[in-house]
Design an enzyme around this catalytic site. Structure first.
Site, mmCIF file in Angstrom:
data_model
loop_
_atom_site.group_PDB
_atom_site.id
_atom_site.type_symbol
_atom_site.label_atom_id
_atom_site.label_comp_id
_atom_site.label_asym_id
_atom_site.label_seq_id
_atom_site.Cartn_x
_atom_site.Cartn_y
_atom_site.Cartn_z
ATOM 1 N N GLY A 34 -3.173 5.648 11.146
ATOM 2 C CA GLY A 34 -2.252 6.208 10.883
ATOM 3 C C GLY A 34 -2.590 7.058 9.485
ATOM 4 N N HIS A 35 -0.984 7.769 9.445
ATOM 5 C CA HIS A 35 -1.580 8.804 8.303
ATOM 6 C C HIS A 35 -1.810 8.400 6.865
ATOM 7 C CE1 HIS A 35 2.954 8.140 7.383
ATOM 8 N NE2 HIS A 35 3.007 8.018 8.323
ATOM 9 N N THR A 36 -1.831 8.502 5.388
ATOM 10 C CA THR A 36 -1.840 8.218 5.061
ATOM 11 C C THR A 36 -0.752 8.094 3.970
ATOM 12 O OG1 THR A 36 -3.717 10.300 3.573
ATOM 13 C CG2 THR A 36 -2.775 9.167 2.416
ATOM 14 N N GLY A 37 -0.590 6.509 3.702
ATOM 15 C CA GLY A 37 0.633 5.721 3.438
ATOM 16 C C GLY A 37 1.310 4.899 4.147
ATOM 17 N N SER A 38 0.828 5.370 5.600
ATOM 18 C CA SER A 38 1.515 5.199 6.583
ATOM 19 C C SER A 38 1.108 3.148 7.063
ATOM 20 C CB SER A 38 0.457 4.907 8.371
ATOM 21 O OG SER A 38 -0.460 4.497 8.048
ATOM 22 N N GLY A 39 0.302 2.569 5.849
ATOM 23 C CA GLY A 39 0.744 0.832 5.491
ATOM 24 C C GLY A 39 -0.821 0.614 6.317
ATOM 25 N N LYS A 40 -1.990 1.351 6.997
ATOM 26 C CA LYS A 40 -2.681 0.565 7.380
ATOM 27 C C LYS A 40 -4.027 0.044 6.190
ATOM 28 C CE LYS A 40 -5.095 4.464 7.855
ATOM 29 N NZ LYS A 40 -3.901 5.398 7.284
ATOM 30 N N GLU A 49 -12.229 2.958 6.584
ATOM 31 C CA GLU A 49 -12.322 4.005 5.814
ATOM 32 C C GLU A 49 -13.992 4.723 6.176
ATOM 33 O OE1 GLU A 49 -11.065 7.006 6.820
ATOM 34 O OE2 GLU A 49 -8.837 7.006 6.959
#
Length: 286
Positions: free
Chosen positions: A41-47, A173
């Site tokens: 998911g994009h940065t800030g998506s909640g991953k 990551e």
């Protein structure tokens, strides 16, 4: 079932905006064994927020998380031993090498098992076995962690979690900051650990090439919501990734470009660069 999210939401307090929702009504099931999952998911998506719920590092503000039959809600339950949950679900943060603090590699890896009141001799054996799992031999035992390369530090940090023998391993990551060759070495290592131990491994990553090549399941977050859960192949073939702020793997992009510019009919869904080259060779371009 290893982990089950039941309509889980989590809000962070903010002085300027009140409560900000990081994840919203997420329902998700993760098996206790044999899964190899990419969380994207994009940065800030909640991953990362989602990952922190997987071992009760944070609690949901709505809904509940069932972790190996323990129900986690917004209220702390005195009957639940949260450290035992964190032993079953090991979480490795994005820059785990910054968490190394002991004077030797062996002591650093032994730290976790010793906290669970395991004997020093057993903790040492667990640490040495964990070193081997991450591809480092016993000669690293007495080395200072600060004198290791970046890739070696990552491996030692992962060994520290593996030494506690978690059923599920979650990595945030782990390939960040590595060159392409280093990323693939680390991914092959994770695949080998998965194959040898049958542990469920969940890896947060932005690298869609790795998602396509290595993973059997992709879980996609967008704006705090779970928007896809299935195979990477179906994700890339049937979904518009731009809606979720994601990109396509390089192999798909290159072959799609060749089809468009040279009026070819290449099969664009090739997982690796070698597979893509073979497809191009079949078309007589090389």
């Amino acid at each position: 079932m290893g982990i089950r999210f039941n309509e889980v939401s989590h809000k962070y307090s903010s002085f300027s905006d009140g409560n900000l929702s990081a994840i919203y009504q997420v329902s998700l099931k993760i098996k206790a064994k044999d899964e190899f999952i990419a969380l994207v998911g994009h940065t800030g998506s909640g991953k990362t927020t989602l990952a922190k719920h997987m071992n009760a590092l944070i609690f949901p503000t709505e809904g509940n998380v069932e972790i190996f039959n323990k129900i986690i809600t917004k209220k702390r339950n005195r009957d639940i031993k949260y450290n035992e949950i964190r032993k079953k679900v090991g979480l490795v943060f994005q820059f785990p090498e910054y968490q190394l603090f002991e004077e030797t590699v062996l002591k650093d890896i032994m730290f976790g098992p010793l906290n669970f009141h395991i004997s020093k001799e057993e903790a040492r054996n667990l640490a040495i076995n964990a070193l081997k799992l991450v591809g480092l031999d016993e000669s690293y035992s007495n080395r200072n962690p600060y004198n290791l390369s970046g890739g070696e530090k990552k491996r030692v940090s992962i060994a520290g979690i593996l030494a506690m023998d978690p059923d599920i391993l979650v990595l945030d990551e782990p390939t960040s900051g590595l060159d392409p060759a280093g990323k693939r070495v680390l991914m092959e290592l994770f695949k080998d650990i998965h194959k040898r131990t049958n542990k469920t491994i969940i890896i947060i990553t932005h690298d869609m090439d790795l998602v396509y090549e290595y993973f059997s399941r992709a879980v996609v977050m967008n704006e705090g919501e779970l928007v896809y859960d299935g195979s990477p192949e179906s994700l890339f073939k049937e979904h518009d990734l731009s809606k979720n702020h994601l990109d396509y793997p390089n192999t798909i992009k290159v072959l799609t470009h060749l089809n468009k510019t040279l009026k070819l009919n290449l099969n664009v869904y090739q997982k690796t660069a070698i597979d893509a080259l073979k497809e191009i060779e079949k078309a007589g371009i090389l």
